[in-house]
Design a protein around this motif. Structure first.
Motif, PDB file in Angstrom:
ATOM      1  N   GLN A 140       0.845  -1.190   0.000  1.00  0.00           N
ATOM      2  CA  GLN A 140       0.000   0.000   0.000  1.00  0.00           C
ATOM      3  C   GLN A 140       0.885   1.247   0.000  1.00  0.00           C
ATOM      4  N   LEU A 141       0.527   2.219  -0.823  1.00  0.00           N
ATOM      5  CA  LEU A 141       1.227   3.498  -0.849  1.00  0.00           C
ATOM      6  C   LEU A 141       0.227   4.605  -0.543  1.00  0.00           C
ATOM      7  N   PRO A 142       0.683   5.713   0.070  1.00  0.00           N
ATOM      8  CA  PRO A 142      -0.238   6.795   0.443  1.00  0.00           C
ATOM      9  C   PRO A 142      -0.533   7.750  -0.719  1.00  0.00           C
ATOM     10  N   ILE A 143      -0.686   7.229  -1.920  1.00  0.00           N
ATOM     11  CA  ILE A 143      -0.895   8.096  -3.087  1.00  0.00           C
ATOM     12  C   ILE A 143      -2.267   7.890  -3.721  1.00  0.00           C
ATOM     13  N   TYR A 144      -3.189   7.267  -2.986  1.00  0.00           N
ATOM     14  CA  TYR A 144      -4.512   6.988  -3.541  1.00  0.00           C
ATOM     15  C   TYR A 144      -5.655   7.457  -2.646  1.00  0.00           C
ATOM     16  N   GLY A 145      -5.354   8.271  -1.657  1.00  0.00           N
ATOM     17  CA  GLY A 145      -6.379   8.720  -0.722  1.00  0.00           C
ATOM     18  C   GLY A 145      -7.230   9.859  -1.265  1.00  0.00           C
ATOM     19  N   ASP A 146      -8.203  10.267  -0.459  1.00  0.00           N
ATOM     20  CA  ASP A 146      -9.131  11.330  -0.858  1.00  0.00           C
ATOM     21  C   ASP A 146      -8.417  12.646  -1.137  1.00  0.00           C
ATOM     22  N   ALA A 147      -7.371  12.964  -0.386  1.00  0.00           N
ATOM     23  CA  ALA A 147      -6.643  14.218  -0.617  1.00  0.00           C
ATOM     24  C   ALA A 147      -6.016  14.230  -2.006  1.00  0.00           C
ATOM     25  N   ILE A 148      -5.515  13.091  -2.442  1.00  0.00           N
ATOM     26  CA  ILE A 148      -4.909  12.996  -3.779  1.00  0.00           C
ATOM     27  C   ILE A 148      -5.994  13.077  -4.854  1.00  0.00           C
ATOM     28  N   ILE A 149      -7.135  12.446  -4.585  1.00  0.00           N
ATOM     29  CA  ILE A 149      -8.260  12.549  -5.530  1.00  0.00           C
ATOM     30  C   ILE A 149      -8.626  14.015  -5.735  1.00  0.00           C
ATOM     31  N   HIS A 150      -8.772  14.769  -4.655  1.00  0.00           N
ATOM     32  CA  HIS A 150      -9.163  16.172  -4.747  1.00  0.00           C
ATOM     33  C   HIS A 150      -8.064  17.011  -5.404  1.00  0.00           C
ATOM     34  N   TYR A 207      -6.164  16.042  -7.904  1.00  0.00           N
ATOM     35  CA  TYR A 207      -6.236  15.817  -9.351  1.00  0.00           C
ATOM     36  C   TYR A 207      -7.556  16.293  -9.955  1.00  0.00           C
ATOM     37  N   SER A 208      -8.573  16.448  -9.152  1.00  0.00           N
ATOM     38  CA  SER A 208      -9.892  16.841  -9.648  1.00  0.00           C
ATOM     39  C   SER A 208      -9.837  18.228 -10.278  1.00  0.00           C
ATOM     40  N   GLY A 209     -10.301  18.325 -11.527  1.00  0.00           N
ATOM     41  CA  GLY A 209     -10.341  19.598 -12.229  1.00  0.00           C
ATOM     42  C   GLY A 209      -9.041  20.006 -12.888  1.00  0.00           C
ATOM     43  N   GLN A 210      -7.977  19.241 -12.694  1.00  0.00           N
ATOM     44  CA  GLN A 210      -6.678  19.568 -13.280  1.00  0.00           C
ATOM     45  C   GLN A 210      -6.619  19.136 -14.743  1.00  0.00           C
TER      46      GLN A 210
END
Length: 185
Positions: A12-22, A24-27
């Motif tokens: 598991q890596l910490p690169i798939y959480g909700d903060a990362i989703i947000h 990338y959103s709209g970029q």
């Protein structure tokens, strides 16, 4: 189209959480580091902008992380579309995984739970581009595995599960035998 090469780190890596989703959103594609979320964002944005269906193909060898990548993609789209569903769409779609994996997964020399079939998942959206449903179809089942397994490989999990259940009263009428009797070991 866009191509992303991803490597399964087998942890598991910490690169798939909700903060990362947000993040990338709209970029726009290329504004941030290459990521499965960037691919999902571009497909979602193109769908909404052009009102046209989009496809994301996840391909790779056994153990490459295709199922996990597909799950991250679905979670991303479910989050950015602000789906009104209480449960994540990927959880609903993948809730059928134990059944599809039992029928379509087998032990290989590279992976104890390798998918031996392809999956096509179609996600449906409403006029506001919110998820309203999904349909998972399976295809390309590796039929040769039913009658032949290479050394150190096994047949589909379902055969072993059925044989292990042979002693259960509800399965008596199937006249199942042990794995050894069916040449499954």
């Amino acid at each position: 189209g866009i191509i992303l090469v991803a490597i399964n780190p087998y942890k598991q890596l910490p690169i798939y959480g909700d903060a990362i989703i947000h993040a990338y959103s709209g970029q726009n594609m290329g504004d941030m580091d290459p990521h499965i979320f960037a691919v999902a964002e571009e497909a979602y944005k193109q769908m909404a902008r052009n009102n046209k269906n989009q496809s994301i193909i996840v391909s790779g060898e056994s153990g490459a992380g295709k199922t996990v990548s597909a799950r991250y993609t679905m979670r991303y789209v479910a989050t950015v579309s602000k789906s009104s569903s209480n449960a994540h769409v990927e959880d609903k779609v993948l809730a059928s995984n134990p059944i599809t994996e039992a029928v379509g997964n087998a032990k290989t020399t590279r992976n104890d739970n390798s998918s031996r079939f392809g999956k096509y998942t179609e996600i449906s959206f409403d006029q506001h581009y919110q998820i309203i449903g999904a349909n998972m179809r399976t295809y390309l089942l590796e039929k040769s595995r039913v009658v032949f397994q290479s050394e150190n490989e096994r047949n589909y999990h379902i055969f072993y599960q059925l044989c292990a259940s042979a002693v259960q009263p509800e399965f008596k009428h199937l006249k199942l035998g042990r794995c050894q009797e069916n040449n499954l070991l």
